[in-house]
Scaffold this active site. Structure first.
Site, short mmCIF file in Angstrom:
data_model
loop_
_atom_site.label_atom_id
_atom_site.label_comp_id
_atom_site.label_asym_id
_atom_site.label_seq_id
_atom_site.Cartn_x
_atom_site.Cartn_y
_atom_site.Cartn_z
N CYS A 86 39.96 -12.26 41.48
CA CYS A 86 40.87 -12.74 40.45
C CYS A 86 40.49 -12.17 39.09
O CYS A 86 40.59 -10.98 38.87
CB CYS A 86 40.92 -14.27 40.48
SG CYS A 86 42.37 -14.93 39.66
N HIS A 196 41.78 -15.81 46.39
CA HIS A 196 40.47 -16.49 46.33
C HIS A 196 39.94 -16.84 47.71
O HIS A 196 40.14 -17.98 48.17
CB HIS A 196 40.61 -17.79 45.54
CG HIS A 196 40.79 -17.58 44.06
ND1 HIS A 196 39.74 -17.37 43.22
CD2 HIS A 196 41.90 -17.55 43.30
CE1 HIS A 196 40.19 -17.22 41.97
NE2 HIS A 196 41.50 -17.33 41.99
N GLU A 198 37.01 -17.59 48.50
CA GLU A 198 35.99 -18.65 48.38
C GLU A 198 36.60 -20.05 48.42
O GLU A 198 35.88 -21.03 48.57
CB GLU A 198 35.17 -18.46 47.08
CG GLU A 198 35.87 -18.85 45.77
CD GLU A 198 36.79 -17.78 45.20
OE1 GLU A 198 37.20 -16.87 45.95
OE2 GLU A 198 37.14 -17.87 44.00
#
Lengths: 221, 79
Positions: A86, A196, A198
């Site tokens: 990002c 993302h 994660e």
């Protein structure tokens, strides 16, 4: 696998990244403040998401001129693995570590939702645990994720297999050229992506699809 | 010495913000608008009086920070 996460003023996904890295690698990442001069000796450096410097000037522009970036560029040139997610992707393009640029979303809106990604190639250290062509879920949250590269650069990165992830099945949320969601440098050790991973690594997240990136890196280390 | 740096998007780079502004101007009743492209202006005050040295310094500032030359052009005006 030893890891480090660079933290800038305005980073806000750094703790999510910490948590994902610790969960999957089994060891605690080191936090490195952007004002430091050198990175620790690690296998993977992550540039996390957020709004470094409030997105002033251009997203990632000021962070890309932070003191720590000088060492990041020399470590990247020396082959250390670097992942930018990002805002991290924006910073890596602004720093010249990755081709292209990330512009305002074509729809002008901030997008915060789940998209589908296609793994274009499994022949990278970031995607070895995927099947080529595998479609997987991943969250996005950004305002400036519209990937742009001029025609010549685009041809070069497509021909050389540097495009690792694409938005799949019409889920391109930002107008990125060729549906590009994640791109690598020519050397193959630096990857930037807007989504993302994660944020999809625990059952409580509602899925585990994002783990494959970290497991690929762990496997390759 | 005062200088103005103007940063604009390169031709061929889509400008969704310019498009939205163009649409809003049309909505306000302004007709005959071909297109709108938006950009940035930086007013920089510099020490010294050597205009060519100032221009060289501003070019470096543009290359290193003020513009992203992947997508943007810049122009420098010195008063």
């Amino acid at each position: 696998m030893k890891t480090a996460v660079i933290v800038f003023p305005g980073s806000n996904r750094d703790r999510d990244m910490f948590s994902a890295l610790e969960l999957i690698t089994g060891s605690r990442p080191q936090s490195v403040w952007h004002g430091e001069a050198t990175l620790p000796d690690v296998d993977l450096v992550v540039v996390p998401g957020g709004f470094s410097y409030g997105d002033y000037l251009r997203s990632g522009a000021i962070a890309a001129r932070s003191p720590i970036l000088k060492d990041l560029v020399s470590k990247a040139d020396a082959g250390v693995t670097v992942l930018g997610v990002c805002n991290g992707f924006q910073i890596l393009t602004e720093a010249g570590l990755l081709p292209g640029a990330l512009m305002r979303n074509a729809g002008l809106n901030f997008v915060c939702k789940e998209v589908l990604l296609e793994t274009v190639t499994d022949a990278t250290r970031f995607s070895g645990k995927f099947e080529k062509g595998q479609v997987w879920r991943c969250p996005v949250a950004h305002h400036d994720g519209n990937y742009f590269a001029d025609a010549e650069t685009l041809k070069a990165i497509e021909d050389s297999g540097q495009v690792v992830f694409r938005y799949a099945d019409g889920t391109n949320p930002n107008g990125s050229v060729n549906d590009i969601a994640g791109v690598m440098n020519a050397q193959g050790n630096v990857l930037g992506m807007m989504p993302h991973p994660e944020n999809l690594v625990e059952d409580l997240h509602g899925g585990l699809d994002g783990r494959l990136i970290f497991e690929s890196l762990l496997n390759a280390a | 010495m005062k200088a103005r740096v103007i940063v604009t998007l390169k031709n061929g780079v889509l400008d969704p913000q310019g498009k939205a502004i163009e649409g809003a101007l049309g909505g306000l009743g302004f007709d005959g608008i071909g297109s709108v492209r938006q950009g940035k202006v930086f007013d920089v005050e510099l020490d010294g009086s050597d205009a060519s040295a100032a221009k060289a310094k501003l070019e470096q500032m543009c290359e290193k920070l003020l513009a992203n030359t992947v997508i943007e052009n810049y122009a420098i005006e010195i008063e």
